[in-house]
Design a protein around this motif. Structure first.
Motif, PDB file in Angstrom:
ATOM      1  N   VAL A  69       0.855  -1.194   0.000  1.00  0.00           N
ATOM      2  CA  VAL A  69       0.000   0.000   0.000  1.00  0.00           C
ATOM      3  C   VAL A  69       0.894   1.249   0.000  1.00  0.00           C
ATOM      4  N   GLU A  72       2.389   1.927  -3.481  1.00  0.00           N
ATOM      5  CA  GLU A  72       1.430   2.576  -4.386  1.00  0.00           C
ATOM      6  C   GLU A  72       1.227   4.038  -3.998  1.00  0.00           C
ATOM      7  N   TYR A  73       1.228   4.312  -2.714  1.00  0.00           N
ATOM      8  CA  TYR A  73       1.078   5.690  -2.248  1.00  0.00           C
ATOM      9  C   TYR A  73       2.238   6.552  -2.738  1.00  0.00           C
ATOM     10  N   GLU A  76       1.952   7.238  -6.432  1.00  0.00           N
ATOM     11  CA  GLU A  76       0.909   8.211  -6.797  1.00  0.00           C
ATOM     12  C   GLU A  76       1.212   9.625  -6.310  1.00  0.00           C
TER      13      GLU A  76
END
Lengths: 221, 229
Positions: A69, A72-73, A76
């Motif tokens: 997670v 991906e953070y 982005e």
């Protein structure tokens, strides 16, 4: 506002190392907060009350937990030097295999290394099967991400140093070059990437740690 | 725009994981062909498309295969983006939040429920405890919100959604009770609101079908255990 990026980690956690790699590859400045899991800090307990585990990324005071997670953070939030391809299908493929790495591959490899005798023989079957799936993913590619390192390389990156440490501790060669030529080649070039090379935990320390863990498991039989 | 021929969903009519994908596709108004799979006699098609897990759901879009329900949800969200109902929020932190909690539910809650359903003795008790702990945490997260996604349902509601419907049958057939509207009032309220959303309401398997599948699981596990002994 100046960016404040903190990474709460331990010296050996392979999950936390993924985040170190991602931050370095993207050129993001960050502060490391080293945790002693035997004595968890208030910061960790506050930042990850649900799991109380590392890694935790704290970005301008906001915590994000769970290494995939977090990756991906990071992807982005800092869009330069992308780790994921644009195409939704390619992204899905990376996510699927990253999940496979954590849910199936790593546990099966771990079981091989904490087992003894017959149990280890049995554990080898799913581990080798899982490794074969991953081997196939490298077909025609330099890295899992293609020409460059991607999110999936970081997710599977624990194989690069961890497996050789475990092989040394048990005397069992899991990733044999003739059986897994692509994976063997990948381990070498991945480990050679400067940001990866400079980030690893001291090998001798890792060997001691895993020797102790394996001995503890053997003693419980 | 892709027609039905281009998009296939392999699943079963009772599968809670399959329904996540059904709900996502329906919310986005995307046409697809549903292919019912027999999980007891797995077809060559399923084994070819999902050799790693041999499970449903599997999405096949223009010949490309995607497996794992949460991965499929993200694929659907990214592939049908502008002008379509959004599943995940835009903000990276809000996205991270949704992904974190979806993983939590699939791990702690689901694994606990599985242990409570299939195990006996200490493992069963641990499973039940795990579910209760997970519910307590979810109760805290949904407090003050209509849906996990805010005013309308999103990725996390879809991920958690099976608990609003399938879980009562897990408890019934598994013969344990954790869900409690007094202990978890906000979560209970969420389940009721979630089941009222028309896309959800119109896309649920009949209770008898779900019961039947769970009874089947219990019987299979029982037989397997006896065969071992």
């Amino acid at each position: 506002m100046a960016e404040e990026v903190k990474l709460i980690r331990t010296w050996s956690s392979p999950f936390a190392l993924r985040i170190v790699w991602a931050l370095k590859l993207k050129g993001i400045e960050f502060e490391t907060v080293l945790e002693d899991l035997a004595s968890k800090s208030p910061l960790l307990l506050q930042s990850n009350p649900v799991h109380k585990k590392v890694p935790v990324l704290v970005h301008n005071g906001k915590p994000v937990s769970e290494s995939l997670v977090i990756l991906e953070y990071i992807e982005e939030t800092w869009k330069e030097k992308p780790l994921l391809p644009e195409d939704p299908y390619e992204k899905a493929s990376s996510r699927f295999w990253a999940k496979f790495s954590d849910e199936k591959l790593l546990p099966s490899v771990w079981t091989v290394f904490i087992s003894q005798g017959n149990k280890q023989e049995e554990a080898l079957v799913p581990a080798l099967e899982n490794l074969q799936f991953i081997e196939e993913q490298l077909e025609g590619k330099k890295f899992f991400g293609g020409e460059k390192i991607g999110l999936l390389d970081l997710a599977i990156g624990w194989m690069a140093d961890m497996v050789s440490v475990l092989e040394e501790v048990t005397g069992l060669k899991l990733i044999q070059e003739d059986k897994f030529p692509l994976l063997s080649a990948w381990i070498e070039i991945f480990a050679d990437v400067p940001e990866i090379k400079e980030s690893g935990a001291p090998r001798e320390k890792l060997i001691s740690k895993f020797q102790a863990i394996r001995d503890a498991y053997a003693a419980t039989k | 725009m892709s027609g039905t021929r281009d998009l296939k969903l392999l699943g079963t009519k009772e599968s809670l994981f399959t329904h996540r994908v059904v709900w996502a596709l329906k919310l986005k108004g995307i046409e697809y062909e549903f292919i019912e799979v027999d999980l007891l006699n797995k077809s060559p098609l399923l084994l070819e498309l999902n050799p790693v897990h041999k499970k449903v759901p599997v999405l096949v879009h223009a010949g490309k295969t995607i497996c794992e329900s949460l991965v499929i949800l993200e694929y659907i969200d990214e592939n049908w983006k502008d002008g379509y109902y959004p599943l995940l929020p835009q903000d990276p932190l809000a996205k991270a939040y949704a992904r974190f909690w979806a993983k939590f539910v699939d791990e702690k809650f689901y694994q606990g429920a599985t242990a409570a359903f299939f195990s006996t003795g200490e493992n069963r008790a641990k499973g039940i405890e795990s579910v209760a702990e997970a519910l307590q945490v979810l109760e805290g997260e949904i407090q003050g919100k209509k849906f996990f996604g805010g005013e309308t349902i999103g990725f996390l509601d879809i991920a958690v959604g099976w608990i609003a419907y399938w879980f009562q049958f897990v408890e019934e057939v598994g013969d344990f009770k954790v869900m409690n509207s007094t202990k978890y009032p906000s979560f209970d309220s969420w389940t009721k609101q979630f089941l009222q959303v028309s896309i959800i309401k119109e896309n649920l398997p009949p209770p008898e079908a779900v019961r039947c599948v769970f009874v089947g699981f219990k019987n299979m596990a029982f037989q397997a255990k006896n065969a071992e002994n």
